[in-house]
Design a protein around this motif. Structure first.
Motif, PDB file in Angstrom:
ATOM      1  N   CYS A   1       2.816   8.412   1.243  1.00  0.00           N
ATOM      2  CA  CYS A   1       2.465   8.502  -0.170  1.00  0.00           C
ATOM      3  C   CYS A   1       3.585   7.975  -1.063  1.00  0.00           C
ATOM      4  O   CYS A   1       4.755   8.318  -0.881  1.00  0.00           O
ATOM      5  N   TRP A   2       3.184   7.164  -2.021  1.00  0.00           N
ATOM      6  CA  TRP A   2       4.077   6.723  -3.086  1.00  0.00           C
ATOM      7  C   TRP A   2       3.331   6.888  -4.407  1.00  0.00           C
ATOM      8  O   TRP A   2       2.823   5.929  -4.966  1.00  0.00           O
TER       9      TRP A   2
ATOM     10  N   LEU B   1      -0.462   3.437   3.778  1.00  0.00           N
ATOM     11  CA  LEU B   1       0.582   3.558   2.757  1.00  0.00           C
ATOM     12  C   LEU B   1      -0.103   3.410   1.407  1.00  0.00           C
ATOM     13  O   LEU B   1      -0.621   2.343   1.072  1.00  0.00           O
ATOM     14  N   THR B   2      -0.109   4.483   0.604  1.00  0.00           N
ATOM     15  CA  THR B   2      -0.984   4.558  -0.552  1.00  0.00           C
ATOM     16  C   THR B   2      -0.300   5.143  -1.771  1.00  0.00           C
ATOM     17  O   THR B   2       0.670   5.899  -1.662  1.00  0.00           O
ATOM     18  N   HIS B   3      -0.838   4.826  -2.946  1.00  0.00           N
ATOM     19  CA  HIS B   3      -0.387   5.420  -4.205  1.00  0.00           C
ATOM     20  C   HIS B   3      -0.912   6.843  -4.372  1.00  0.00           C
ATOM     21  O   HIS B   3      -0.498   7.559  -5.280  1.00  0.00           O
ATOM     22  N   SER B   4      -1.867   7.239  -3.547  1.00  0.00           N
ATOM     23  CA  SER B   4      -2.447   8.586  -3.556  1.00  0.00           C
ATOM     24  C   SER B   4      -3.461   8.817  -4.668  1.00  0.00           C
ATOM     25  O   SER B   4      -3.618   9.933  -5.156  1.00  0.00           O
ATOM     26  N   GLY B   5      -4.169   7.776  -5.069  1.00  0.00           N
ATOM     27  CA  GLY B   5      -5.319   7.988  -5.931  1.00  0.00           C
ATOM     28  C   GLY B   5      -6.387   8.762  -5.184  1.00  0.00           C
ATOM     29  O   GLY B   5      -6.418   8.796  -3.952  1.00  0.00           O
ATOM     30  N   TRP B   6      -7.296   9.398  -5.937  1.00  0.00           N
ATOM     31  CA  TRP B   6      -8.249  10.305  -5.284  1.00  0.00           C
ATOM     32  C   TRP B   6      -9.242   9.572  -4.397  1.00  0.00           C
ATOM     33  O   TRP B   6      -9.547  10.024  -3.286  1.00  0.00           O
ATOM     34  N   ASN B   7      -9.789   8.452  -4.852  1.00  0.00           N
ATOM     35  CA  ASN B   7     -10.744   7.730  -4.010  1.00  0.00           C
ATOM     36  C   ASN B   7     -10.104   7.299  -2.696  1.00  0.00           C
ATOM     37  O   ASN B   7     -10.707   7.411  -1.623  1.00  0.00           O
TER      38      ASN B   7
ATOM     39  N   ALA C   1       0.179  13.823   5.700  1.00  0.00           N
ATOM     40  CA  ALA C   1       0.955  12.780   5.031  1.00  0.00           C
ATOM     41  C   ALA C   1       2.430  13.129   4.937  1.00  0.00           C
ATOM     42  O   ALA C   1       2.839  14.277   5.112  1.00  0.00           O
ATOM     43  N   MET C   2       3.220  12.089   4.648  1.00  0.00           N
ATOM     44  CA  MET C   2       4.626  12.209   4.274  1.00  0.00           C
ATOM     45  C   MET C   2       4.832  11.385   3.015  1.00  0.00           C
ATOM     46  O   MET C   2       4.079  10.451   2.741  1.00  0.00           O
ATOM     47  N   GLU C   3       5.876  11.724   2.261  1.00  0.00           N
ATOM     48  CA  GLU C   3       6.160  11.018   1.021  1.00  0.00           C
ATOM     49  C   GLU C   3       7.267   9.989   1.243  1.00  0.00           C
ATOM     50  O   GLU C   3       8.251  10.267   1.927  1.00  0.00           O
ATOM     51  N   VAL C   4       7.092   8.807   0.643  1.00  0.00           N
ATOM     52  CA  VAL C   4       8.106   7.760   0.732  1.00  0.00           C
ATOM     53  C   VAL C   4       9.334   8.128  -0.081  1.00  0.00           C
ATOM     54  O   VAL C   4      10.474   7.904   0.329  1.00  0.00           O
ATOM     55  N   GLY C   5       9.121   8.726  -1.274  1.00  0.00           N
ATOM     56  CA  GLY C   5      10.223   9.053  -2.176  1.00  0.00           C
ATOM     57  C   GLY C   5      10.200   8.155  -3.396  1.00  0.00           C
ATOM     58  O   GLY C   5       9.707   7.023  -3.346  1.00  0.00           O
ATOM     59  N   ASP C   6      10.721   8.664  -4.509  1.00  0.00           N
ATOM     60  CA  ASP C   6      10.672   7.917  -5.767  1.00  0.00           C
ATOM     61  C   ASP C   6      11.470   6.613  -5.698  1.00  0.00           C
ATOM     62  O   ASP C   6      11.051   5.582  -6.206  1.00  0.00           O
ATOM     63  N   SER C   7      12.645   6.684  -5.094  1.00  0.00           N
ATOM     64  CA  SER C   7      13.497   5.509  -4.994  1.00  0.00           C
ATOM     65  C   SER C   7      13.156   4.752  -3.715  1.00  0.00           C
ATOM     66  O   SER C   7      13.461   5.206  -2.607  1.00  0.00           O
ATOM     67  N   VAL C   8      12.511   3.605  -3.873  1.00  0.00           N
ATOM     68  CA  VAL C   8      12.039   2.849  -2.706  1.00  0.00           C
ATOM     69  C   VAL C   8      13.206   2.123  -2.051  1.00  0.00           C
ATOM     70  O   VAL C   8      13.867   1.292  -2.680  1.00  0.00           O
TER      71      VAL C   8
ATOM     72  N   TYR D   1      -1.968   0.002   7.049  1.00  0.00           N
ATOM     73  CA  TYR D   1      -2.743  -0.531   5.930  1.00  0.00           C
ATOM     74  C   TYR D   1      -2.046  -0.127   4.629  1.00  0.00           C
ATOM     75  O   TYR D   1      -1.791   1.052   4.384  1.00  0.00           O
ATOM     76  N   VAL D   2      -1.701  -1.101   3.798  1.00  0.00           N
ATOM     77  CA  VAL D   2      -0.948  -0.866   2.562  1.00  0.00           C
ATOM     78  C   VAL D   2      -1.808  -1.280   1.377  1.00  0.00           C
ATOM     79  O   VAL D   2      -2.201  -2.437   1.253  1.00  0.00           O
ATOM     80  N   ASN D   3      -2.091  -0.315   0.503  1.00  0.00           N
ATOM     81  CA  ASN D   3      -2.900  -0.612  -0.681  1.00  0.00           C
ATOM     82  C   ASN D   3      -2.510   0.383  -1.768  1.00  0.00           C
ATOM     83  O   ASN D   3      -2.632   1.593  -1.583  1.00  0.00           O
ATOM     84  N   TYR D   4      -2.036  -0.135  -2.911  1.00  0.00           N
ATOM     85  CA  TYR D   4      -1.581   0.723  -4.003  1.00  0.00           C
ATOM     86  C   TYR D   4      -2.652   0.920  -5.064  1.00  0.00           C
ATOM     87  O   TYR D   4      -2.349   1.335  -6.185  1.00  0.00           O
ATOM     88  N   GLY D   5      -3.913   0.661  -4.730  1.00  0.00           N
ATOM     89  CA  GLY D   5      -4.993   0.969  -5.633  1.00  0.00           C
ATOM     90  C   GLY D   5      -5.263  -0.103  -6.669  1.00  0.00           C
ATOM     91  O   GLY D   5      -4.702  -1.202  -6.636  1.00  0.00           O
ATOM     92  N   SER D   6      -6.118   0.247  -7.611  1.00  0.00           N
ATOM     93  CA  SER D   6      -6.632  -0.720  -8.578  1.00  0.00           C
ATOM     94  C   SER D   6      -5.729  -0.944  -9.774  1.00  0.00           C
ATOM     95  O   SER D   6      -5.827  -1.978 -10.441  1.00  0.00           O
TER      96      SER D   6
END
Length: 336
Positions: free
Chosen positions: A247-248, A227-233, A268-275, A147-152
């Motif tokens: 996390c991105w 796969l998320t931007h890591s917002g709190w909600n 979690a694991m981090e994707v990294g700044d450079s996609v 599930y991929v969602n980068y938030g609002s």
């Protein structure tokens, strides 16, 4: 507490930055293992991003600090969290501001609303939800979908969108991707076409991918990775659903949430700044596969799901206490 510690970082002369070169010369990797209420694994770059300024009067840095310091005068501070998740931070906060009410995860509270009443439409989402996604997920095997969602509000470049797309394609896993109409950064060179996914991507993932406009669905049985931007909600929703994360983080407190998820909570694991598409695909396969890292993330996620469920009764009691102590006592003008 991340924002509250800005004061100590200022007093120690660590922030504001002495120059923009400190953003890239390793300075931000400085260990900050002494910050009250925070993880011992914190680095300077893991604090909310508004400290990344060379201006002592930067509006975002000073506004956030002023607001958390003003919270100490509040009659109530209401938090979407539960005590087991953030006990060290909550202990320090309660020493500063005794009137802390933990009422999370909020998704559990909405479950208590009787159907068929005036509160049916209550939702934490800022966007209208697409229920067709749920029907698509119902046809998938348990824990098989990314599930991929980068938030609002998170945005990205057209290049980053394309790298994520081909990373998902290369992972080999089914996916549900929430693509908001405004997800691509608008610059002078950007066009509306840049927000569209490549036709080749759509063809390559036909039958195993769905792109939708908006839906929160970490609690559904088909979702095996978020796969998320890591917002709190989003973070609390995934933890209460027992879903591991990639996390991105984009800005604000998302870097802090990412650090906690990867190091403190082990989910979690981090994707990294450079996609890069290869890295995205590799991380997905690692998290969804049978390797030790993926197994450990799923085990820890299941533990946090149980902890969140145990907290449900306490959160409801805290909500009732908030109503009695504050909202019915005439103090409601000073609730944060």
């Amino acid at each position: 507490m991340g924002y509250r510690n800005f004061r100590l970082l200022i007093d120690m002369g660590i922030i504001p930055l002495k120059g923009e070169e400190q953003l890239t010369n390793g300075f931000m990797d400085m260990a900050v293992d002494w910050a009250p209420g925070m993880s011992k694994h914190m680095r300077l770059k893991d604090f909310p991003t508004f400290l990344r300024t060379t201006d002592r009067d930067d509006i975002l840095m000073t506004f956030q600090l002023r607001q958390v310091e003003r919270a100490e005068e509040a009659d109530a501070v209401v938090l979407n969290t539960f005590d087991e998740l953030e006990r060290p931070a909550l202990d320090v906060m309660r020493a500063i501001t005794p009137a802390i009410y933990t009422v999370g995860p909020l998704a559990f509270l909405t479950e208590q609303i009787p159907p068929g009443g005036p509160l049916d439409d209550i939702s934490p989402s800022l966007w209208r939800e697409d229920d067709a996604c749920l029907r698509w997920l119902d046809g998938r095997n348990p824990r098989s979908v990314v599930y991929v969602n980068y938030g609002s509000v998170t945005v990205m470049s057209g290049h980053e969108l394309e790298e994520f797309a081909w990373g998902l394609a290369g992972s080999g896993h089914d996916f549900l991707w929430i693509v908001r109409p405004d997800v691509v950064t608008r610059t002078a060179a950007a066009t509306a076409a840049e927000a569209a996914l490549p036709r080749e991507f759509t063809e390559a993932t036909k039958g195993r991918g769905l792109v939708a406009s908006w839906r929160r669905c970490c609690g559904t049985r088909a979702v095996g990775l978020f796969l998320t931007h890591s917002g709190w909600n989003s973070t609390v929703e995934a933890l209460s659903g027992g879903v591991p994360m990639l996390c991105w983080p984009f800005f604000a407190e998302q870097q802090t949430n990412c650090r906690y998820k990867c190091v403190e909570w082990g989910v979690a694991m981090e994707v990294g700044d450079s996609v890069r598409r290869e890295a995205v695909a590799g991380r997905i396969r690692e998290a969804m596969g049978g390797g030790e890292k993926g197994k450990e993330m799923r085990r820890r996620a299941a533990e946090w799901k149980e902890a969140a469920a145990r907290a449900r009764g306490r959160s409801l009691a805290n909500l009732e206490r908030l109503i009695g102590d504050v909202l019915l006592s005439g103090k409601k003008d000073r609730v944060i």
